[in-house]
Design an enzyme around this catalytic site. Sequence first.
Site, PDB file in Angstrom:
ATOM      1  N   HIS A  40       0.850  -1.179   0.000  1.00  0.00           N
ATOM      2  CA  HIS A  40       0.000   0.000   0.000  1.00  0.00           C
ATOM      3  C   HIS A  40       0.890   1.233   0.000  1.00  0.00           C
ATOM      4  O   HIS A  40       2.127   1.130  -0.090  1.00  0.00           O
ATOM      5  CB  HIS A  40      -0.968  -0.014   1.189  1.00  0.00           C
ATOM      6  N   HIS A  43       4.017   1.286   2.212  1.00  0.00           N
ATOM      7  CA  HIS A  43       5.188   0.592   1.678  1.00  0.00           C
ATOM      8  C   HIS A  43       5.851   1.406   0.562  1.00  0.00           C
ATOM      9  O   HIS A  43       7.087   1.488   0.481  1.00  0.00           O
ATOM     10  CB  HIS A  43       4.777  -0.771   1.104  1.00  0.00           C
TER      11      HIS A  43
END
Length: 298
Positions: A40, A43
């Site tokens: 997501h 990250h």
Amino acid sequence: MRTLHTINETRAALKEARRAVERTKETSTVGIVPTMGYLHEGHMSLIRRAKSECDIVVVTVFVNPLQFGPNEDFDKYPRDERRDRKLAEEAGADFMFMPSVNEMYPAPTKTKVIVANITDVLCGASRPGHFDGVATVVTKLFHIVQPDRAYFGMKDAQQVAVIEQFAFDLNAPVRIVRCETMREPDGLAMSSRNVYLNDEEREQATVLIRTLRRIDDWIREEGMTIERLAGRIREHIETAPLARIDYAEIRTYPGLEPVVSMEQWDGSQPILVALAVKFGKTRLIDNRIFFPEGEGRA
């Protein structure tokens, strides 16, 4: 971006990548972003930071069975390899290491990395062995990739503390880079587990960030004590009817010792307010670190 699945091909690819960089400059810098996949924006922010600071960026995607307890969600943990590859490449990763469980653990492991004391509190109190699994797999990834820098988000502050501790104790030749927690527009900390929340649970889960933001006002109240502050935090979380508190604790960071007096808030060590709360079947964690005046955040 090149996707790698075995340890041998990863070591060979990174050896060649370093050589290519060192043809044009004296040294090369490798950054690693360890993940369990289902990437997501949180990250991706780690990958982008690594790309801005390193010549070569390796994203690892591995759902590590060693850090799941017998009643936890290893089999149900969300996975989407095609999407992960797309997002990692868009964020600037050069390599993605996606090993199988058999590649990482070809036989039952007889060696584990165990960090004492700071793993017995917070999430570690209710998840025995979890941080042994984290420390062991991150150590393996460090040996495989041999990075110069490793990037971790502060949403899981205890995990970062554990990794920093074993890296220090074992003289790991890697710099641990703390990165700020990324949040959804409503303030919810980004997490792969957020997909488990239904609409009502998702709405009520924002009580976590609303609670953390109220602490500035509470600590300035006359006569405030640690006990009263801890009670105020729990009471505010419980205004969400679906919230079931696992813990809501005030500790030093990174030592994770209990804070016993308000005077410590003005001391030399950061203070961590750490939360773990269930909404339905989904356990969410969040935190806020209060730094001494003038100290950097990450």
